[in-house]
Design a protein around this motif. Structure first.
Motif, PDB file in Angstrom:
ATOM      1  N   UNK A  92      17.905  42.744  74.204  1.00  0.00           N
ATOM      2  CA  UNK A  92      16.499  42.616  74.695  1.00  0.00           C
ATOM      3  C   UNK A  92      15.781  44.004  75.215  1.00  0.00           C
ATOM      4  N   UNK A  93      16.776  45.201  75.349  1.00  0.00           N
ATOM      5  CA  UNK A  93      16.182  46.212  75.767  1.00  0.00           C
ATOM      6  C   UNK A  93      15.495  47.054  74.731  1.00  0.00           C
ATOM      7  N   UNK A  94      14.168  47.450  75.218  1.00  0.00           N
ATOM      8  CA  UNK A  94      13.333  48.222  74.321  1.00  0.00           C
ATOM      9  C   UNK A  94      13.759  49.627  73.982  1.00  0.00           C
ATOM     10  N   UNK A  95      14.615  49.675  72.744  1.00  0.00           N
ATOM     11  CA  UNK A  95      15.079  51.027  72.651  1.00  0.00           C
ATOM     12  C   UNK A  95      13.897  51.611  71.654  1.00  0.00           C
ATOM     13  N   UNK A  96      13.317  52.908  72.050  1.00  0.00           N
ATOM     14  CA  UNK A  96      12.406  53.587  71.512  1.00  0.00           C
ATOM     15  C   UNK A  96      12.779  54.733  70.465  1.00  0.00           C
ATOM     16  N   UNK A  97      13.185  54.160  69.219  1.00  0.00           N
ATOM     17  CA  UNK A  97      13.632  54.901  68.093  1.00  0.00           C
ATOM     18  C   UNK A  97      14.171  54.251  67.096  1.00  0.00           C
ATOM     19  N   UNK A  98      14.153  54.752  65.789  1.00  0.00           N
ATOM     20  CA  UNK A  98      14.303  54.018  64.569  1.00  0.00           C
ATOM     21  C   UNK A  98      15.858  53.535  64.594  1.00  0.00           C
ATOM     22  N   UNK A  99      16.170  52.398  63.773  1.00  0.00           N
ATOM     23  CA  UNK A  99      17.651  52.292  63.323  1.00  0.00           C
ATOM     24  C   UNK A  99      18.323  53.127  62.669  1.00  0.00           C
ATOM     25  N   UNK A 100      19.657  53.200  62.777  1.00  0.00           N
ATOM     26  CA  UNK A 100      20.408  54.252  62.151  1.00  0.00           C
ATOM     27  C   UNK A 100      20.097  54.587  60.627  1.00  0.00           C
ATOM     28  N   UNK A 101      19.680  53.381  59.813  1.00  0.00           N
ATOM     29  CA  UNK A 101      19.093  53.440  58.653  1.00  0.00           C
ATOM     30  C   UNK A 101      18.141  54.165  58.547  1.00  0.00           C
ATOM     31  N   UNK A 102      17.017  53.933  59.327  1.00  0.00           N
ATOM     32  CA  UNK A 102      15.727  54.614  59.163  1.00  0.00           C
ATOM     33  C   UNK A 102      15.774  56.163  59.652  1.00  0.00           C
ATOM     34  N   UNK A 103      16.783  56.197  60.744  1.00  0.00           N
ATOM     35  CA  UNK A 103      16.920  57.714  61.056  1.00  0.00           C
ATOM     36  C   UNK A 103      17.488  58.599  60.033  1.00  0.00           C
ATOM     37  N   UNK A 104      17.913  57.970  58.993  1.00  0.00           N
ATOM     38  CA  UNK A 104      18.406  58.907  57.835  1.00  0.00           C
ATOM     39  C   UNK A 104      17.230  59.580  57.059  1.00  0.00           C
ATOM     40  N   UNK A 105      15.887  59.203  57.508  1.00  0.00           N
ATOM     41  CA  UNK A 105      14.732  60.067  57.134  1.00  0.00           C
ATOM     42  C   UNK A 105      14.936  61.215  57.535  1.00  0.00           C
ATOM     43  N   UNK A 106      15.349  61.565  58.609  1.00  0.00           N
ATOM     44  CA  UNK A 106      15.625  62.828  59.202  1.00  0.00           C
ATOM     45  C   UNK A 106      17.001  63.230  58.871  1.00  0.00           C
ATOM     46  N   UNK A 107      18.123  62.426  58.969  1.00  0.00           N
ATOM     47  CA  UNK A 107      19.247  62.684  58.662  1.00  0.00           C
ATOM     48  C   UNK A 107      19.798  63.231  57.494  1.00  0.00           C
ATOM     49  N   UNK A 108      19.231  62.682  56.555  1.00  0.00           N
ATOM     50  CA  UNK A 108      19.387  63.299  55.179  1.00  0.00           C
ATOM     51  C   UNK A 108      18.109  63.642  54.359  1.00  0.00           C
ATOM     52  N   UNK A 109      18.131  64.677  53.854  1.00  0.00           N
ATOM     53  CA  UNK A 109      17.033  65.429  53.016  1.00  0.00           C
ATOM     54  C   UNK A 109      16.930  64.422  51.750  1.00  0.00           C
ATOM     55  N   UNK A 110      17.929  64.060  51.119  1.00  0.00           N
ATOM     56  CA  UNK A 110      18.034  63.572  49.982  1.00  0.00           C
ATOM     57  C   UNK A 110      17.488  62.126  50.247  1.00  0.00           C
ATOM     58  N   UNK A 111      17.766  61.398  51.335  1.00  0.00           N
ATOM     59  CA  UNK A 111      17.711  60.223  51.491  1.00  0.00           C
ATOM     60  C   UNK A 111      15.857  60.094  51.695  1.00  0.00           C
ATOM     61  N   UNK A 112      15.332  61.192  52.455  1.00  0.00           N
ATOM     62  CA  UNK A 112      14.226  61.111  52.730  1.00  0.00           C
ATOM     63  C   UNK A 112      13.385  61.632  51.306  1.00  0.00           C
ATOM     64  N   UNK A 113      13.637  62.584  50.713  1.00  0.00           N
ATOM     65  CA  UNK A 113      12.979  62.625  49.297  1.00  0.00           C
ATOM     66  C   UNK A 113      12.955  61.244  48.572  1.00  0.00           C
ATOM     67  N   UNK A 114      13.938  60.541  48.398  1.00  0.00           N
ATOM     68  CA  UNK A 114      13.915  59.516  47.752  1.00  0.00           C
ATOM     69  C   UNK A 114      12.944  58.444  48.353  1.00  0.00           C
ATOM     70  N   UNK A 115      12.715  58.185  49.611  1.00  0.00           N
ATOM     71  CA  UNK A 115      12.055  57.479  50.177  1.00  0.00           C
ATOM     72  C   UNK A 115      10.411  57.857  49.711  1.00  0.00           C
ATOM     73  N   UNK A 116      10.438  59.023  49.862  1.00  0.00           N
ATOM     74  CA  UNK A 116       8.828  59.493  49.404  1.00  0.00           C
ATOM     75  C   UNK A 116       8.557  59.369  48.102  1.00  0.00           C
ATOM     76  N   UNK A 117       9.476  59.571  47.275  1.00  0.00           N
ATOM     77  CA  UNK A 117       9.387  59.318  45.748  1.00  0.00           C
ATOM     78  C   UNK A 117       8.997  57.769  45.412  1.00  0.00           C
ATOM     79  N   UNK A 118       9.914  56.937  46.057  1.00  0.00           N
ATOM     80  CA  UNK A 118       9.731  55.615  45.802  1.00  0.00           C
ATOM     81  C   UNK A 118       8.381  54.956  46.269  1.00  0.00           C
ATOM     82  N   UNK A 119       7.938  55.571  47.198  1.00  0.00           N
ATOM     83  CA  UNK A 119       6.444  55.207  47.803  1.00  0.00           C
ATOM     84  C   UNK A 119       5.268  55.906  47.479  1.00  0.00           C
ATOM     85  N   UNK A 120       5.531  56.925  46.508  1.00  0.00           N
ATOM     86  CA  UNK A 120       4.322  57.720  45.807  1.00  0.00           C
ATOM     87  C   UNK A 120       3.495  58.637  46.876  1.00  0.00           C
TER      88      UNK A 120
END
Ligand code: AMP
Ligand code: GLY
Length: 427
Positions: A92-120
């Motif tokens: 129930x605690x309101x943690x301000x921050x993304x999930x581990x998976x979503x934090x890969x947008x910063x944690x992995x450049x390859x993950x981040x690039x794939x996300x951007x390509x997928x969403x144009x």
């Protein structure tokens, strides 16, 4: 109903967040772990590391904390959000921050690039390479035009991006990164991307993964030397608003970048309750994404928070309640700058534990946010590469920067260094 809040981190960003959070009527008591000499002026510092999840869990339980605001990326990439979700009494605690998976947008450049390509989402063309196809990477460099941009896939404390002026250098560095672990495990995979020639700026939102609130835009100054020369740093100063961020550019940023990013979270089922930092570049009038960070910027936070008129805690509470669509962020129209005072030698080797005097010099339109400082008795000592972020309000960039520089002349410690030219292109 007011609540107890925990803020994680110990830099200038965290002092600025603590300063803002502690002004909210919704904040009963603020804890900062581990904090610095500045955050101690806004709340109670607790000597717990940002990655020590069991100790954080214990503090949250004992102190009846209802909101955890995560400052730096490390605990996010390490999965603090998921840690709280995995325990019945912490859910129930309101943690301000993304999930581990979503934090890969910063944690992995390859993950981040794939996300951007997928969403144009507009970003530099790229390829990724690792030990399995290193020779292909070398051949790929030959097909590209210099400068060549090499990015270590993982977190490398802001040092993992190399921009090489020749293909030969780029090939040598690619081998160093992949075969010789130049940045440790972070460079076992490398993204090679097209060089974008333009001017950088940063845009921030608070999101619950469906809706978002736009915060003021900012520009930081990453190089150590005046005139943007020398080594890259974590950031030597920042300004807001960004003079070239006009309505037309921001409309493009919203339509082409922010909206598809937030919609992308929803489509991909990424849980994201927190700040998104869009590192953008304007090329021939068009905005492109250089990177995402899953947290606020430092030193950008030290100028963004002073412009936020509305209640940050109220916005963050709405993130947890799923009512962000009812919130409205309000900013003041001031020009705000921050100038970082660093330890001599930074971003390379530097000494700590220098006594700081003259901190009382601030006042009026200037706020001294602490970055790498620590309190010992009545005295404050340097405790990091970036020591202070001196923020000022002004009528113009020149006016705000002059106020910060004047204050910095009065603050003393051995080997103090700061750039006197923050905002220089816009004066
Ligand atoms: P990043 O860690 O991805 O933000 O990269 C660090 C810095 O390298 C950025 O702030 C830019 O100044 C520069 N940079 C990264 N990618 C590019 C690119 N594709 N073109 C030009 N400069 C870049
Ligand atoms: N100022 C850039 C960063 O926080 O990554």
């Amino acid at each position: 109903m007011s609540m107890n809040i925990l803020l994680l981190g110990s830099g200038g960003r965290e002092h600025a967040l603590a300063w803002k959070i502690s002004q909210s009527p919704l904040c009963k008591q603020l804890f900062v772990a581990p904090g610095n000499a500045g955050t101690a002026l806004c709340g109670d510092n607790v000597p717990i590391g940002v990655n020590d999840f069991p100790a954080i869990e214990q503090l949250v339980t004992e102190r009846n904390i209802e909101m955890v605001v995560v400052g730096p990326e490390d605990p996010l990439v390490n999965g603090i959000y998921d840690y709280f979700q995995s325990k019945e009494h912490l859910k129930k605690i309101n943690v301000i921050g993304p999930s581990k998976e979503a934090a890969q947008l910063e944690g992995s450049k390859a993950y981040c690039k794939k996300f951007m390509m997928r969403h144009g989402i507009p970003t530099a063309a790229y390829r990724e390479f690792d030990g399995g196809n290193l020779e292909e990477g070398i051949a790929y460099i030959d097909t590209q035009e210099a400068p060549i941009v090499l990015k270590a896939d993982g977190l490398a404390a802001g040092k993992g991006v190399l921009i090489l002026q020749s293909k030969e250098e780029a090939k040598k560095e690619l081998r160093e990164m992949i075969a010789n672990a130049k940045f440790g495990k972070a460079s076992s995979r490398v993204v090679i991307e097209q060089f974008l020639d333009g001017i950088e700026f940063s845009v921030f939102v608070i999101t619950d993964g469906k809706d978002y609130l736009l915060l003021p835009d900012a520009k930081d100054y990453k190089r150590i030397g005046e005139g943007d020369t020398g080594l890259n740093t974590g950031g030597m100063g920042a300004i807001t608003p960004v003079p070239f961020c006009d309505e037309e550019l921001m409309q493009k940023v919203k339509e082409r970048i922010i909206d598809p990013t937030i919609a992308g979270f929803d489509k991909d089922g990424l849980v994201y309750h927190g700040f998104v930092f869009f590192g953008l570049i304007k090329v021939k009038g068009e905005p492109w994404v250089i990177e995402y960070n899953c947290r606020m910027g430092d030193p950008e936070t030290e100028v963004v928070m002073p412009r936020l008129k509305s209640d940050l805690v109220q916005h963050l509470r709405a993130v947890g309640n799923g009512t962000l669509s009812q919130e409205k962020a309000e900013f003041n129209e001031h020009t705000v700058c921050t100038v970082i005072a660093a330890s001599g030698g930074y971003p390379e080797d530097y000494e700590k534990n220098k006594k700081i005097t003259g901190l009382e010099a601030a006042g009026g339109d200037t706020i001294v946010f602490h970055a790498g400082t620590r309190q010992s008795g009545q005295d404050v000592f340097t405790n990091g590469g970036r020591v202070l972020a001196v923020t000022s309000f002004g009528d113009s960039i020149s006016d705000a920067v002059a106020k910060s520089n004047t204050t910095l002349e009065k603050i003393q410690y051995e080997k103090k260094y700061y750039r006197r030219d923050i905002g220089y292109e816009f004066k």
